[in-house]
Design an enzyme around this catalytic site. Sequence first.
Site, PDB file in Angstrom:
ATOM      1  N   HIS A  35       5.618   5.924   6.145  1.00 44.06           N
ATOM      2  CA  HIS A  35       4.699   5.877   7.282  1.00 44.06           C
ATOM      3  C   HIS A  35       4.414   4.403   7.551  1.00 44.06           C
ATOM      4  O   HIS A  35       4.275   3.610   6.616  1.00 44.06           O
ATOM      5  CB  HIS A  35       3.396   6.610   6.982  1.00 44.06           C
ATOM      6  CG  HIS A  35       2.298   6.314   7.969  1.00 44.06           C
ATOM      7  ND1 HIS A  35       2.254   6.907   9.217  1.00 44.06           N
ATOM      8  CD2 HIS A  35       1.224   5.475   7.895  1.00 44.06           C
ATOM      9  CE1 HIS A  35       1.187   6.458   9.860  1.00 44.06           C
ATOM     10  NE2 HIS A  35       0.558   5.587   9.081  1.00 44.06           N
ATOM     11  N   CYS A 105       5.685   8.051  13.740  1.00 42.53           N
ATOM     12  CA  CYS A 105       4.950   6.800  13.578  1.00 42.53           C
ATOM     13  C   CYS A 105       5.876   5.594  13.534  1.00 42.53           C
ATOM     14  O   CYS A 105       5.543   4.515  14.052  1.00 42.53           O
ATOM     15  CB  CYS A 105       4.099   6.853  12.302  1.00 42.53           C
ATOM     16  SG  CYS A 105       5.074   7.136  10.784  1.00 42.53           S
TER      17      CYS A 105
END
Length: 487
Positions: A35, A105
């Site tokens: 992430h 993301c």
Amino acid sequence: MDFHPVKLYIYDISRGMARALSQGFLGKQLDGIWHTGIVIFGREYFFGGVGVESCAPGGTILGQPDEVVDLGLTQVNYTLFLDYLAALRSDAFSPEKYNLLDHNCNTFSNEVAQFLTGQMIPSHITGLPKEVLDTPLGQMLKPMLDALQASPVGGEPIPRAPGDEGQDQRQPPPMPADGYDVYDRSAARAEAAAIAAQYIGERGFAALQPETAGFKRTNIDKATLVLFEDIDVESRFSRLKSSLPADFLTDDEVRSLQELNDYLLAESKYKATKPSSHCRTVVSKILTSEEMKPLDLVYLTDLLQAAAMDKDLLEFLLIGENLMKWLNNVSLNIDSFPEELLLSITKFLCNTCQVREGFDWLTYGVQWQLGASNTCNTRITNRFLVNNLLSGYVTLCETAAACMLNMSQYKVYEDTAIEFGSALLQCLNGDLDEGPAFYCLSALYQFMEYGEVACLSNVLGLDLGKYVNKSDRIRKVCADINEVCKD
């Protein structure tokens, strides 16, 4: 025009499990499940299932990043940046456009990074979904993954446009106060507890509850620790001096090194003169010098093993960051160092656990600057020990497992327990000799105090049958593990 720094925060949301388990599950080695967020103007911006959000840097339940990449500087001001985000949020990065594999993301971070600096984020991050989907298991899971939405808890909606009512968005938010952040997984632990309890019972549920301020054990029975005390100090010091290149140390530096030797050999430490602070500098000079042969460093690390058995001397040597910086370099280039040196370092780490201050040094979770990124002691220690555990060298594996066992006598961070537990399970999937098997199983049992580790053991189907008859002490540990897995 002002320039503003832009950084990429990278998080492994698997907390080490991808690195430990991906080869077995996917047939492909993955270093992490990534992430990312873009940090600029004192905020971290990221994209998830609820759209574009922001938080203080490292402010979601993921805690501090595993890596920070400096993307450079931008001349884009805050007002223009908010206009740009508003456009992204209303179209390409609206909540309904989110897809865990194809538009996530990392897609957002890559887009924003190019807008601000012209730089792309590392390709191993953007290419991760394809790596997973190219495996048979990835193809099987794709329909389920397509339906998932993910966004780390802790973000806030960003302003829709500069000048929203009640706020002056023409100026960036104030930068966070100077200071350090430590890992805080309490929110995630509580959120996961209810789920984990279905699989691992009350023991798992209790282990997943938020940590209290005094979460580390303070009373340790040293008889339970694996320590390496049989060190011929006089011989090691003599060989160290002989291995030093000509004129490598000044006369003052030689005297400082001699102080360490004299203190270690003193019959009464109370009457002995402790080494001067200059001694630490000399130790660091020897360890980090390119003039020294790596194999000759064993003489010094053996002396550090002996030093670690003296509380006052250990605390003295651990002052500053030089020793941990050197360990970080070794852990990142571990294939370049001989097994003998790695074994000696691991024994030193084992001995540091004989006092609480040594354990605290190994597991210090506060971020500090190292080059262009941040790191912390616990991350370096974990990487070094896991690499040694999985090295394939029997003695090195056994000693790394022993060090993990020593650390488990205290109470480690949950992230560390999961990373160590995953590595121990991977190691136990092989066929270990009695010594490595005993320490691996003993450490694993201690880490099963954490619900996720016990759950991992159940999911992966730890085969105790191939170890139970190797010795009486292993039989006892296997019985203990079986009891936990039944809970």
